[in-house]
Each structure stands twice: as C-alpha cells, then as structure tokens.
Design an enzyme around this catalytic site. Structure first.
Site, PDB file in Angstrom:
ATOM      1  N   LYS A 165       1.543 -10.442  -7.385  1.00 34.84           N
ATOM      2  CA  LYS A 165       1.285 -10.102  -6.237  1.00 34.84           C
ATOM      3  C   LYS A 165      -0.174 -10.202  -6.733  1.00 34.84           C
ATOM      4  CE  LYS A 165       0.789  -5.833  -3.614  1.00 34.84           C
ATOM      5  NZ  LYS A 165       1.092  -5.132  -3.214  1.00 34.84           N
TER       6      LYS A 165
ATOM      7  N   HIS B 269      -3.049   4.997   8.128  1.00 37.89           N
ATOM      8  CA  HIS B 269      -1.860   4.023   8.530  1.00 37.89           C
ATOM      9  C   HIS B 269      -1.206   3.871   7.605  1.00 37.89           C
ATOM     10  CE1 HIS B 269      -1.714  -0.788   7.920  1.00 37.89           C
ATOM     11  NE2 HIS B 269      -0.984  -0.383   7.011  1.00 37.89           N
TER      12      HIS B 269
ATOM     13  N   ASN C  44      -3.129  17.178   7.644  1.00 40.65           N
ATOM     14  CA  ASN C  44      -4.350  16.301   8.043  1.00 40.65           C
ATOM     15  C   ASN C  44      -5.793  16.225   7.381  1.00 40.65           C
ATOM     16  OD1 ASN C  44      -4.761  13.737   6.728  1.00 40.65           O
ATOM     17  ND2 ASN C  44      -6.143  12.809   8.693  1.00 40.65           N
TER      18      ASN C  44
ATOM     19  N   MET D 269       2.707  10.093  -2.428  1.00 39.99           N
ATOM     20  CA  MET D 269       2.260   8.712  -2.140  1.00 39.99           C
ATOM     21  C   MET D 269       1.105   8.123  -2.126  1.00 39.99           C
ATOM     22  SD  MET D 269       5.948   7.968  -2.832  1.00 39.99           S
ATOM     23  CE  MET D 269       5.579   5.960  -2.195  1.00 39.99           C
TER      24      MET D 269
ATOM     25  N   THR E 236      -2.234   9.429  -4.688  1.00 37.61           N
ATOM     26  CA  THR E 236      -2.723   8.973  -6.045  1.00 37.61           C
ATOM     27  C   THR E 236      -1.619   7.746  -6.790  1.00 37.61           C
ATOM     28  OG1 THR E 236      -2.730  10.776  -5.422  1.00 37.61           O
ATOM     29  CG2 THR E 236      -2.851  10.001  -8.351  1.00 37.61           C
ATOM     30  N   ASP E 237      -3.010   6.225  -6.737  1.00 36.72           N
ATOM     31  CA  ASP E 237      -2.406   5.181  -7.457  1.00 36.72           C
ATOM     32  C   ASP E 237      -3.862   4.007  -8.117  1.00 36.72           C
ATOM     33  OD1 ASP E 237      -3.826   4.806  -5.088  1.00 36.72           O
ATOM     34  OD2 ASP E 237      -2.921   2.962  -3.924  1.00 36.72           O
TER      35      ASP E 237
ATOM     36  N   GLY F   1       5.051   8.415  -6.889  1.00 39.29           N
ATOM     37  CA  GLY F   1       4.986   6.977  -6.843  1.00 39.29           C
ATOM     38  C   GLY F   1       3.644   6.700  -6.170  1.00 39.29           C
TER      39      GLY F   1
HETATM   40  P1  NAD Z   1      -6.082   5.336   5.019  1.00 36.56           P
HETATM   41  O1  NAD Z   1      -7.443   5.684   5.368  1.00 36.56           O
HETATM   42  O2  NAD Z   1      -5.583   4.729   6.330  1.00 36.56           O
HETATM   43  O3  NAD Z   1      -5.859   6.795   5.396  1.00 36.56           O
HETATM   44  C1  NAD Z   1      -5.977   7.741   4.636  1.00 36.56           C
HETATM   45  C2  NAD Z   1      -5.626   9.089   4.476  1.00 36.56           C
HETATM   46  O4  NAD Z   1      -6.325  10.047   3.609  1.00 36.56           O
HETATM   47  C3  NAD Z   1      -5.844   9.773   5.700  1.00 36.56           C
HETATM   48  O5  NAD Z   1      -5.414  10.542   5.760  1.00 36.56           O
HETATM   49  C4  NAD Z   1      -7.450  10.888   5.730  1.00 36.56           C
HETATM   50  O6  NAD Z   1      -7.153  11.449   6.513  1.00 36.56           O
HETATM   51  C5  NAD Z   1      -6.745  11.105   4.368  1.00 36.56           C
HETATM   52  N1  NAD Z   1      -8.017  11.851   3.924  1.00 36.56           N
HETATM   53  C6  NAD Z   1      -9.425  11.016   3.413  1.00 36.56           C
HETATM   54  N2  NAD Z   1     -10.008  12.017   2.758  1.00 36.56           N
HETATM   55  C7  NAD Z   1      -9.721  12.475   1.840  1.00 36.56           C
HETATM   56  C8  NAD Z   1     -10.074  13.512   1.403  1.00 36.56           C
HETATM   57  N3  NAD Z   1     -11.357  13.873   1.219  1.00 36.56           N
HETATM   58  N4  NAD Z   1      -9.493  14.961   1.290  1.00 36.56           N
HETATM   59  C9  NAD Z   1      -7.693  14.761   1.716  1.00 36.56           C
HETATM   60  N5  NAD Z   1      -6.887  13.627   2.766  1.00 36.56           N
HETATM   61  C10 NAD Z   1      -8.140  12.739   2.705  1.00 36.56           C
HETATM   62  O7  NAD Z   1      -5.571   5.168   3.634  1.00 36.56           O
HETATM   63  P2  NAD Z   1      -3.801   4.387   3.438  1.00 36.56           P
HETATM   64  O8  NAD Z   1      -3.686   2.817   4.310  1.00 36.56           O
HETATM   65  O9  NAD Z   1      -2.711   5.989   4.575  1.00 36.56           O
HETATM   66  O10 NAD Z   1      -3.698   4.912   2.473  1.00 36.56           O
HETATM   67  C11 NAD Z   1      -3.782   6.236   2.054  1.00 36.56           C
HETATM   68  C12 NAD Z   1      -3.857   6.063   0.546  1.00 36.56           C
HETATM   69  O11 NAD Z   1      -2.381   5.416  -0.312  1.00 36.56           O
HETATM   70  C13 NAD Z   1      -5.019   5.415  -0.469  1.00 36.56           C
HETATM   71  O12 NAD Z   1      -4.218   6.245  -1.679  1.00 36.56           O
HETATM   72  C14 NAD Z   1      -3.567   4.478  -0.714  1.00 36.56           C
HETATM   73  O13 NAD Z   1      -4.429   3.835  -2.335  1.00 36.56           O
HETATM   74  C15 NAD Z   1      -2.519   4.714  -0.970  1.00 36.56           C
HETATM   75  N6  NAD Z   1      -1.311   3.542  -1.230  1.00 36.56           N
HETATM   76  C16 NAD Z   1      -0.504   3.914  -2.437  1.00 36.56           C
HETATM   77  C17 NAD Z   1       0.789   2.855  -2.585  1.00 36.56           C
HETATM   78  C18 NAD Z   1       1.702   3.196  -3.913  1.00 36.56           C
HETATM   79  O14 NAD Z   1       2.283   2.397  -3.599  1.00 36.56           O
HETATM   80  N7  NAD Z   1       2.171   4.536  -3.814  1.00 36.56           N
HETATM   81  C19 NAD Z   1       0.853   2.302  -1.656  1.00 36.56           C
HETATM   82  C20 NAD Z   1      -0.413   2.123  -0.331  1.00 36.56           C
HETATM   83  C21 NAD Z   1      -0.843   3.235  -0.480  1.00 36.56           C
END
Ligand code: NAD
Length: 331
Positions: free
Chosen positions: A77, A148, A170, A229, A231-232, A302
């Site tokens: 990817k 999202h 949240n 999920m 923390t990546d 994850g």
């Molecule tokens: P998003 O920007 O749509 O949402 C971010 C979320 O984090 C919201 O709920 C927001 O309120 C919260 N947030 C922001 N700052 C914060 C803080 N200081 N303390 C606590 N919460 C806080 O992003 P998303 O697309 O929903 O992605 C969320 C996380 O998931 C990201 O870290 C992204 O990298 C990770 N992710 C992981 C995988 C995986 O395979 N593990 C896949 C996709 C995304």
C-alpha cells in the site's frame, strides 16, 4: 483473483469510488482474521515500513508491504497524509492505493483504492480481537474517541458482538454525536460518560490521536477487553503503561507493537518485555489459549500492518472480478 478469468497480461483496477460496493464488513473481517492467522503460523510476513516527510505540501508518504504465501498475496500500500488536501482540494487528507503482484512472475495484477479499505480493515482488526478475546457475556461497549475512524470501529464491533449498550468519552465532547448516530442506526442505546465511568464497560475501543494516556488502570474493570487502535506512531499513547503491564497483551504484529504501538511505553518503562506480547493470530490458530479467566484484562494492540491492506484488497479484487464489475486493462 480468479486465475481462470485473469491472465498474466491483464491488470485489474478497482477505483476508490467502487470500494463501498465491493467490500462488505464481513469480507473485511474474514480477510483480516485469516491473514492474522497466517502471520502467526509463519506463512505471511510484513516488510519494513517506509514513511517519509517528502518536503512538499507537508505530506508524509510511505509504503506498507508484505507477502502472504498461504493466500498467494504479494503487494504494497502506497500513500500517506496530506494535511492541506481538504482545504486546498476538497479531498480527504489520508490518501492511499494498494498494488498487488503475481507472486509467481512479479507482474502487476491489481490496483485498488485504499482509503475506505483502510478504514474498514482497521475496524475489522478491533472486531476480530473482540471476537477472540472479549468475554462471551460482554454487554457494554466503551468507546474512547469519536473521530472519523471511531465510527467505523463502532459499527463493526456492534455487528460482531451482541453489545446491548454503548458508552462513549471523547477529548472533544462535541464529536460524541458521531458515535450516537452510529449507535442509533444500529439500534443500540448510547450514553456519553465521564472517563471513570468506563469501569462499566466490558470491552473498550480506544481510537484517538492522543500523545498522553487517557485510559488509566482505575477506569477499567477486571475481565475487560481493550482494543487499542489509535497508537500507530512513535510517541502516541492512549492507555497508561501500568494498565498494559497488568493485562495480557496481544498484537497484530509484535515488532510494530513495541516500536510504534501502544506497548512502546510499557516497554520503554521496563514494565513489559516483547516476549510478553502474543500475536492475536496465535489465538485464532488455537496455538495460544487467549483469555483464560473472566477476571483477566486483555489488550489488543492494533498498529495496522500492510498484510491487512493486501488481504482486504485481494478480497475486493475477487469480488470485482467475479461480479464482472472490474475494469481490466491489457498490459
Ligand atoms: P480524527 O482526526 O478523525 O479523530 C481524532 C480523535 O482523537 C478524535 O476523537 C479527537 O477528539 C481525539 N483527540 C484529538 N486530540 C486528542 C488529545 N490530545 N487527547 C485525546 N484525544 C484526542 O482521526 P481518525 O481518523 O479517527 O484516527 C484516529 C487515530 O487512529 C489516529 O491516531 C490514526 O493515526 C489512528 N489510526 C490507526 C489505524 C490502525 O491501523 N491502528 C488505522 C487508521 C487510523
């Protein structure tokens, strides 16, 4: 891909706009469950991840690849994060595309839109962990995060297990309506709560971009399953290190868990060793017993591996070819 229908001289294209019609949550779940099992059996492995700040548009670009010998899936990817896309182009900031290759010949086989695919494969991962590690009598699902990706995690979890209630917290409370809408759509009651109320949850999904622990040991009851999920990346953290140290920890891939996953902090603090972390796939394969008591706290770290993307992309290509909806280009 169906070898009977495709030849070495054809490339299948499944563009982003077709993914929603081609990929069901069930097929994403099955593809991710199977590839986790193949990884734990030593039949599939991920390549080192490349991620670069390219010095243009503040973008982060990289590759996640791997080879699943058991499934015959080879590829990568390519993509990343373009922070100005939405404001400058009306496009989402995360952009990616999956490329699949014939492992026998090296010929390119398929090109598949990777944006929705990534959201669905990530949702499938926490659901697979709930299927294999949550107590069978788990009734209350706790959600930490409401962005999202949280909506995808919630929808998939409610489809996987018979949760009767969703509680959510949240950092930005105004976003909780995202969770409420999904719960309503799935006909499950939703309640916005304070963090200490997570003690009422039987399973918890954390999916935030936090860089400091939110969920602490005192917020979690014995017997809870937690799918971490969000923390990546190095430095991100959602769960306190001592909570992880007191739990039985599973991961999609141990190498990523200790370097970029939730376990990085407990490892750094000397509270956990990499040998304490088990592959979720070994539970799927019955090589590890998984949960052995109703009091045990289980954690799934994850981090998101390339093989998840490839497995789901291969299932999309199969669906597109067998339904006659694939665009096939001679090469
Ligand atoms: P998003 O920007 O749509 O949402 C971010 C979320 O984090 C919201 O709920 C927001 O309120 C919260 N947030 C922001 N700052 C914060 C803080 N200081 N303390 C606590 N919460 C806080 O992003 P998303 O697309 O929903 O992605 C969320 C996380 O998931 C990201 O870290 C992204 O990298 C990770 N992710 C992981 C995988 C995986 O395979 N593990 C896949 C996709 C995304």
């Amino acid at each position: 891909m169906d070898g009977a229908q495709m030849t070495q001289h054809e490339l299948v294209i499944v563009p982003e706009g077709m993914i929603a019609d081609m990929l069901t949550r069930k097929s994403a779940f099955d593809a991710v469950e199977n590839v986790f099992a193949a990884m734990a059996a030593g039949d599939a492995y991920n390549f080192p991840v490349v991620r670069e700040a390219i010095g243009h548009e503040d973008a982060l670009y990289g590759f996640k690849g791997g080879f699943d010998r058991a499934g015959g899936v080879l590829g990568l990817k390519a993509g990343g994060y373009w922070p100005h896309n939405l404001e400058r182009r009306g496009l989402i900031n995360h952009q990616s595309t999956v490329f699949l290759f014939d492992p026998d010949s090296g010929r390119v086989k398929a090109m598949v839109g990777g944006n929705l695919l990534t959201a669905l494969r990530t949702a499938a991962a926490s659901s697979v962990s709930i299927r294999h590690l949550a107590r069978k009598d788990a009734r209350v699902l706790g959600m930490i995060g409401a962005g999202h990706q949280a909506t995808f995690q919630l929808r998939a979890a409610l489809e996987t297990h018979g949760f009767e209630k969703v509680i959510g917290w949240n950092y930005h409370p105004e976003m909780l309506s995202n969770l409420a809408s999904v719960a309503e759509e799935m006909d499950v009651p939703f309640e916005a709560v304070d963090l200490p109320d997570m003690i009422r949850a039987d399973a918890i999904i954390t999916i935030t971009s936090s860089f400091a622990p939110t969920l602490l040991a005192e917020h979690v009851s014995p017997g809870t399953h937690i799918a971490c999920m969000g923390t990546d990346t190095t430095g991100k953290q959602e769960v306190s290190a001592d909570l992880l140290a007191g739990a039985t920890v599973f991961a999609d891939e141990v190498a990523q868990s200790v370097s970029i996953g939730e376990a990085q902090h407990a490892i750094k603090d000397g509270l956990l060793a990499d040998t304490d972390i088990h592959q979720l796939g070994s539970v799927i394969n019955s090589a590890h017993p998984g949960r052995i008591s109703d009091e045990q706290i289980t954690v799934f770290d994850g981090t998101g591996v390339g093989l998840q993307d490839l497995a789901v992309a291969a299932s999309i290509v199969d669906a597109a070819v067998s339904s006659g909806q694939a665009t096939v280009v001679p090469i």
